[in-house]
Design a protein around this motif. Structure first.
Motif, PDB file in Angstrom:
ATOM      1  N   UNK A  94       0.815  -1.200   0.000  1.00 31.04           N
ATOM      2  CA  UNK A  94       0.000   0.000   0.000  1.00 31.04           C
ATOM      3  C   UNK A  94       0.859   1.264   0.000  1.00 31.04           C
ATOM      4  N   UNK A  95       1.966   1.200   0.740  1.00 34.01           N
ATOM      5  CA  UNK A  95       2.863   2.355   0.735  1.00 34.01           C
ATOM      6  C   UNK A  95       3.476   2.540  -0.646  1.00 34.01           C
ATOM      7  N   UNK A  96       3.809   1.427  -1.314  1.00 28.98           N
ATOM      8  CA  UNK A  96       4.370   1.528  -2.666  1.00 28.98           C
ATOM      9  C   UNK A  96       3.364   2.144  -3.639  1.00 28.98           C
ATOM     10  N   UNK A  97       2.081   1.876  -3.409  1.00 27.72           N
ATOM     11  CA  UNK A  97       1.061   2.510  -4.251  1.00 27.72           C
ATOM     12  C   UNK A  97       1.099   4.022  -4.093  1.00 27.72           C
ATOM     13  N   UNK A  98       1.265   4.490  -2.859  1.00 22.93           N
ATOM     14  CA  UNK A  98       1.387   5.931  -2.634  1.00 22.93           C
ATOM     15  C   UNK A  98       2.618   6.491  -3.320  1.00 22.93           C
ATOM     16  N   UNK A  99       3.717   5.760  -3.221  1.00 20.18           N
ATOM     17  CA  UNK A  99       4.956   6.208  -3.868  1.00 20.18           C
ATOM     18  C   UNK A  99       4.722   6.390  -5.364  1.00 20.18           C
ATOM     19  N   UNK A 100       4.088   5.412  -6.005  1.00 17.47           N
ATOM     20  CA  UNK A 100       3.831   5.499  -7.446  1.00 17.47           C
ATOM     21  C   UNK A 100       2.920   6.682  -7.780  1.00 17.47           C
ATOM     22  N   UNK A 101       1.948   6.947  -6.907  1.00 18.94           N
ATOM     23  CA  UNK A 101       1.056   8.091  -7.130  1.00 18.94           C
ATOM     24  C   UNK A 101       1.842   9.394  -7.092  1.00 18.94           C
ATOM     25  N   UNK A 106       4.927  14.003 -10.171  1.00 21.38           N
ATOM     26  CA  UNK A 106       6.109  14.821 -10.444  1.00 21.38           C
ATOM     27  C   UNK A 106       7.265  14.718  -9.473  1.00 21.38           C
ATOM     28  N   UNK A 107       7.117  13.978  -8.369  1.00 20.43           N
ATOM     29  CA  UNK A 107       8.220  13.834  -7.417  1.00 20.43           C
ATOM     30  C   UNK A 107       9.181  12.755  -7.886  1.00 20.43           C
ATOM     31  N   UNK A 108      10.469  12.924  -7.551  1.00 27.06           N
ATOM     32  CA  UNK A 108      11.384  11.821  -7.831  1.00 27.06           C
ATOM     33  C   UNK A 108      11.118  10.711  -6.821  1.00 27.06           C
ATOM     34  N   UNK A 109      11.532   9.489  -7.151  1.00 29.25           N
ATOM     35  CA  UNK A 109      11.134   8.328  -6.344  1.00 29.25           C
ATOM     36  C   UNK A 109      11.629   8.416  -4.908  1.00 29.25           C
ATOM     37  N   UNK A 110      12.821   8.943  -4.710  1.00 27.74           N
ATOM     38  CA  UNK A 110      13.347   9.021  -3.342  1.00 27.74           C
ATOM     39  C   UNK A 110      12.491   9.953  -2.482  1.00 27.74           C
ATOM     40  N   UNK A 111      12.163  11.112  -3.043  1.00 29.14           N
ATOM     41  CA  UNK A 111      11.332  12.053  -2.303  1.00 29.14           C
ATOM     42  C   UNK A 111       9.918  11.508  -2.130  1.00 29.14           C
ATOM     43  N   UNK A 112       9.392  10.848  -3.183  1.00 26.31           N
ATOM     44  CA  UNK A 112       8.063  10.268  -3.104  1.00 26.31           C
ATOM     45  C   UNK A 112       7.994   9.221  -1.994  1.00 26.31           C
ATOM     46  N   UNK A 113       9.040   8.426  -1.854  1.00 28.14           N
ATOM     47  CA  UNK A 113       9.068   7.423  -0.790  1.00 28.14           C
ATOM     48  C   UNK A 113       9.117   8.087   0.586  1.00 28.14           C
ATOM     49  N   UNK A 114       9.882   9.163   0.682  1.00 32.95           N
ATOM     50  CA  UNK A 114       9.962   9.882   1.959  1.00 32.95           C
ATOM     51  C   UNK A 114       8.605  10.476   2.329  1.00 32.95           C
ATOM     52  N   UNK A 115       7.918  11.060   1.350  1.00 32.72           N
ATOM     53  CA  UNK A 115       6.599  11.638   1.596  1.00 32.72           C
ATOM     54  C   UNK A 115       5.609  10.543   2.001  1.00 32.72           C
ATOM     55  N   UNK A 116       5.638   9.427   1.273  1.00 26.60           N
ATOM     56  CA  UNK A 116       4.732   8.323   1.576  1.00 26.60           C
ATOM     57  C   UNK A 116       4.981   7.776   2.978  1.00 26.60           C
ATOM     58  N   UNK A 117       6.248   7.673   3.356  1.00 28.69           N
ATOM     59  CA  UNK A 117       6.573   7.167   4.699  1.00 28.69           C
ATOM     60  C   UNK A 117       6.037   8.099   5.784  1.00 28.69           C
ATOM     61  N   UNK A 118       6.237   9.394   5.604  1.00 28.29           N
ATOM     62  CA  UNK A 118       5.814  10.344   6.631  1.00 28.29           C
ATOM     63  C   UNK A 118       4.290  10.439   6.719  1.00 28.29           C
TER      64      UNK A 118
END
Length: 229
Positions: A94-101, A106-118
Protein backbone atom coordinates in the motif's frame (compact mmCIF):
# COMPACT_ATOMS: atom_id res chain seq x y z
CA UNK A 1 1.98 38.06 5.20
CA UNK A 2 -0.53 37.57 2.32
CA UNK A 3 -4.00 36.38 3.24
CA UNK A 4 -5.06 32.83 2.47
CA UNK A 5 -6.94 32.19 -0.75
CA UNK A 6 -10.49 30.90 -0.30
CA UNK A 7 -11.18 28.41 -3.06
CA UNK A 8 -14.63 27.97 -4.57
CA UNK A 9 -14.53 24.16 -4.27
CA UNK A 10 -15.09 24.51 -0.53
CA UNK A 11 -18.67 25.50 -1.32
CA UNK A 12 -19.47 22.67 -3.69
CA UNK A 13 -21.21 20.43 -1.14
CA UNK A 14 -23.95 22.82 -0.05
CA UNK A 15 -23.95 24.99 -3.17
CA UNK A 16 -24.99 22.18 -5.47
CA UNK A 17 -27.93 21.12 -3.28
CA UNK A 18 -29.02 24.72 -2.63
CA UNK A 19 -28.95 25.79 -6.27
CA UNK A 20 -30.66 22.61 -7.44
CA UNK A 21 -33.39 22.93 -4.81
CA UNK A 22 -34.13 26.61 -5.38
CA UNK A 23 -33.99 26.34 -9.16
CA UNK A 24 -36.27 23.31 -9.20
CA UNK A 25 -38.65 24.96 -6.73
CA UNK A 26 -39.08 28.06 -8.87
CA UNK A 27 -39.19 26.32 -12.23
CA UNK A 28 -41.38 23.31 -11.43
CA UNK A 29 -43.91 25.32 -9.43
CA UNK A 30 -44.00 28.14 -11.98
CA UNK A 31 -44.45 25.66 -14.82
CA UNK A 32 -47.23 23.92 -12.92
CA UNK A 33 -49.00 27.22 -12.22
CA UNK A 34 -48.65 28.39 -15.80
CA UNK A 35 -49.91 25.09 -17.17
CA UNK A 36 -52.97 25.01 -14.91
CA UNK A 37 -53.67 28.72 -15.48
CA UNK A 38 -53.48 28.22 -19.25
CA UNK A 39 -56.19 25.57 -18.99
CA UNK A 40 -58.59 28.24 -17.61
CA UNK A 41 -59.56 26.17 -14.58
CA UNK A 42 -59.98 29.15 -12.24
CA UNK A 43 -57.67 30.95 -9.82
CA UNK A 44 -58.58 28.67 -6.92
CA UNK A 45 -57.49 25.56 -8.78
CA UNK A 46 -54.27 27.26 -9.86
CA UNK A 47 -53.34 28.12 -6.26
CA UNK A 48 -54.33 24.66 -5.03
CA UNK A 49 -52.09 23.06 -7.63
CA UNK A 50 -49.24 25.38 -6.71
CA UNK A 51 -49.53 24.66 -2.98
CA UNK A 52 -49.66 20.92 -3.56
CA UNK A 53 -46.68 21.18 -5.90
CA UNK A 54 -44.65 23.02 -3.24
CA UNK A 55 -45.24 20.38 -0.56
CA UNK A 56 -44.82 17.39 -2.87
CA UNK A 57 -41.75 18.87 -4.53
CA UNK A 58 -39.99 19.69 -1.26
CA UNK A 59 -40.55 16.17 0.07
CA UNK A 60 -39.49 14.64 -3.22
CA UNK A 61 -36.30 16.70 -3.33
CA UNK A 62 -35.44 15.77 0.25
CA UNK A 63 -36.04 12.08 -0.34
CA UNK A 64 -34.21 12.06 -3.65
CA UNK A 65 -31.16 13.87 -2.32
CA UNK A 66 -31.02 11.72 0.80
CA UNK A 67 -31.18 8.45 -1.15
CA UNK A 68 -28.74 9.64 -3.81
CA UNK A 69 -26.15 11.07 -1.44
CA UNK A 70 -26.56 8.12 0.96
CA UNK A 71 -25.59 5.82 -1.90
CA UNK A 72 -22.49 7.95 -2.46
CA UNK A 73 -21.70 7.80 1.27
CA UNK A 74 -22.13 4.01 1.26
CA UNK A 75 -19.65 3.72 -1.59
CA UNK A 76 -17.16 5.95 0.22
CA UNK A 77 -17.43 3.86 3.39
CA UNK A 78 -17.01 0.63 1.43
CA UNK A 79 -13.89 1.93 -0.30
CA UNK A 80 -12.42 3.11 2.99
CA UNK A 81 -13.06 -0.29 4.55
CA UNK A 82 -11.26 -1.98 1.65
CA UNK A 83 -8.30 0.35 2.16
CA UNK A 84 -8.32 -0.30 5.92
CA UNK A 85 -8.13 -4.05 5.33
CA UNK A 86 -5.43 -3.68 2.70
CA UNK A 87 -3.33 -1.58 5.07
CA UNK A 88 -3.74 -4.15 7.82
CA UNK A 89 -2.76 -7.08 5.57
CA UNK A 90 -0.13 -5.54 3.25
CA UNK A 91 1.05 -2.15 4.45
CA UNK A 92 4.25 -2.30 2.40
CA UNK A 93 2.46 -2.75 -0.91
CA UNK A 94 0.00 0.00 0.00
CA UNK A 95 2.86 2.35 0.73
CA UNK A 96 4.37 1.53 -2.67
CA UNK A 97 1.06 2.51 -4.25
CA UNK A 98 1.39 5.93 -2.63
CA UNK A 99 4.96 6.21 -3.87
CA UNK A 100 3.83 5.50 -7.45
CA UNK A 101 1.06 8.09 -7.13
CA UNK A 102 3.49 10.78 -5.97
CA UNK A 103 5.99 9.87 -8.69
CA UNK A 104 3.19 10.23 -11.22
CA UNK A 105 2.52 13.71 -9.86
CA UNK A 106 6.11 14.82 -10.44
CA UNK A 107 8.22 13.83 -7.42
CA UNK A 108 11.38 11.82 -7.83
CA UNK A 109 11.13 8.33 -6.34
CA UNK A 110 13.35 9.02 -3.34
CA UNK A 111 11.33 12.05 -2.30
CA UNK A 112 8.06 10.27 -3.10
CA UNK A 113 9.07 7.42 -0.79
CA UNK A 114 9.96 9.88 1.96
CA UNK A 115 6.60 11.64 1.60
CA UNK A 116 4.73 8.32 1.58
CA UNK A 117 6.57 7.17 4.70
CA UNK A 118 5.81 10.34 6.63
CA UNK A 119 2.17 10.53 5.60
CA UNK A 120 1.65 6.85 6.34
CA UNK A 121 3.19 7.25 9.78
CA UNK A 122 0.87 10.18 10.49
CA UNK A 123 -2.40 8.81 9.00
CA UNK A 124 -2.06 6.00 6.49
CA UNK A 125 -5.79 5.62 5.85
CA UNK A 126 -6.24 9.36 5.43
CA UNK A 127 -3.38 9.49 2.92
CA UNK A 128 -4.88 6.69 0.83
CA UNK A 129 -8.38 8.15 1.06
CA UNK A 130 -7.16 11.50 -0.20
CA UNK A 131 -4.49 10.53 -2.74
CA UNK A 132 -5.67 7.14 -4.01
CA UNK A 133 -9.45 7.38 -3.71
CA UNK A 134 -9.87 11.15 -4.05
CA UNK A 135 -11.97 11.42 -0.87
CA UNK A 136 -11.64 14.65 1.09
CA UNK A 137 -13.52 16.28 3.94
CA UNK A 138 -14.65 19.10 1.65
CA UNK A 139 -16.24 16.77 -0.90
CA UNK A 140 -17.49 14.13 1.53
CA UNK A 141 -21.08 12.97 1.04
CA UNK A 142 -23.47 14.38 3.67
CA UNK A 143 -26.95 12.92 3.06
CA UNK A 144 -28.85 14.74 5.82
CA UNK A 145 -27.32 18.10 4.94
CA UNK A 146 -28.13 17.59 1.27
CA UNK A 147 -31.72 16.53 2.01
CA UNK A 148 -32.49 19.42 4.36
CA UNK A 149 -30.81 21.97 2.09
CA UNK A 150 -32.73 20.76 -0.96
CA UNK A 151 -36.09 20.71 0.83
CA UNK A 152 -35.60 24.16 2.33
CA UNK A 153 -34.34 25.82 -0.82
CA UNK A 154 -37.02 24.14 -2.94
CA UNK A 155 -39.70 25.53 -0.61
CA UNK A 156 -38.20 29.01 -0.74
CA UNK A 157 -37.94 28.86 -4.52
CA UNK A 158 -41.46 27.49 -4.95
CA UNK A 159 -42.87 30.25 -2.76
CA UNK A 160 -41.80 32.90 -5.30
CA UNK A 161 -44.16 31.94 -8.17
CA UNK A 162 -46.84 30.94 -5.67
CA UNK A 163 -46.80 34.38 -4.04
CA UNK A 164 -46.80 35.97 -7.50
CA UNK A 165 -49.91 33.94 -8.37
CA UNK A 166 -51.65 35.00 -5.16
CA UNK A 167 -50.94 38.68 -5.80
CA UNK A 168 -51.73 38.64 -9.53
CA UNK A 169 -55.18 39.47 -10.96
CA UNK A 170 -57.08 36.26 -11.74
CA UNK A 171 -56.91 36.92 -15.48
CA UNK A 172 -53.17 37.65 -15.45
CA UNK A 173 -51.79 34.84 -13.30
CA UNK A 174 -49.80 33.15 -16.06
CA UNK A 175 -47.86 36.21 -17.35
CA UNK A 176 -47.20 37.53 -13.84
CA UNK A 177 -45.86 34.15 -12.72
CA UNK A 178 -43.69 33.88 -15.82
CA UNK A 179 -42.11 37.33 -15.35
CA UNK A 180 -41.54 36.90 -11.60
CA UNK A 181 -40.12 33.40 -12.03
CA UNK A 182 -37.78 34.24 -14.91
CA UNK A 183 -36.46 37.26 -13.01
CA UNK A 184 -35.83 35.08 -9.96
CA UNK A 185 -34.27 32.27 -11.99
CA UNK A 186 -31.96 34.65 -13.82
CA UNK A 187 -30.84 36.21 -10.55
CA UNK A 188 -30.31 32.79 -8.99
CA UNK A 189 -28.32 31.58 -11.97
CA UNK A 190 -26.10 34.66 -11.85
CA UNK A 191 -25.51 34.40 -8.09
CA UNK A 192 -24.77 30.67 -8.28
CA UNK A 193 -22.29 31.24 -11.09
CA UNK A 194 -20.55 33.98 -9.11
CA UNK A 195 -20.40 31.82 -5.99
CA UNK A 196 -18.83 29.05 -8.05
CA UNK A 197 -16.30 31.38 -9.65
CA UNK A 198 -17.94 31.53 -13.11
CA UNK A 199 -19.34 34.45 -15.11
CA UNK A 200 -22.67 35.72 -13.83
CA UNK A 201 -24.18 36.36 -17.26
CA UNK A 202 -23.42 32.81 -18.37
CA UNK A 203 -25.14 31.33 -15.32
CA UNK A 204 -28.18 33.54 -15.90
CA UNK A 205 -28.36 32.82 -19.62
CA UNK A 206 -28.27 29.05 -19.40
CA UNK A 207 -30.98 28.85 -16.73
CA UNK A 208 -33.21 31.34 -18.54
CA UNK A 209 -33.11 29.41 -21.80
CA UNK A 210 -34.21 26.12 -20.26
CA UNK A 211 -36.71 27.76 -17.94
CA UNK A 212 -38.41 29.58 -20.78
CA UNK A 213 -38.70 26.35 -22.75
CA UNK A 214 -40.16 24.51 -19.74
CA UNK A 215 -42.82 27.12 -19.06
CA UNK A 216 -43.71 27.44 -22.73
CA UNK A 217 -44.18 23.68 -22.96
CA UNK A 218 -46.45 23.48 -19.91
CA UNK A 219 -48.45 26.50 -21.09
CA UNK A 220 -49.02 24.81 -24.45
CA UNK A 221 -50.10 21.57 -22.80
CA UNK A 222 -52.41 23.43 -20.42
CA UNK A 223 -54.00 25.31 -23.28
CA UNK A 224 -54.57 22.12 -25.28
CA UNK A 225 -56.08 20.33 -22.28
CA UNK A 226 -58.26 23.32 -21.50
CA UNK A 227 -59.58 23.38 -25.06
CA UNK A 228 -60.29 19.64 -24.94
CA UNK A 229 -62.22 19.99 -21.69
Amino acid sequence: MPSAIHHHSQRVGWLRAAVLGANDGILSTASLLVGVASADTGAGNVLLAGGAGLVAGAMSMAAGEYVSVSSQADTERADLELERRALASDAENERDELVDIYVGRGLDRALARQVADQLSAHDALGAHARDELGLTTTLRARPVQAALTSALTFSIGAAIPLVAAVLAPAARIAPVVVVASLASLGTLGALAARAGGARAWLGAARVLVWSTLAMAATAAIGRLVGMAL
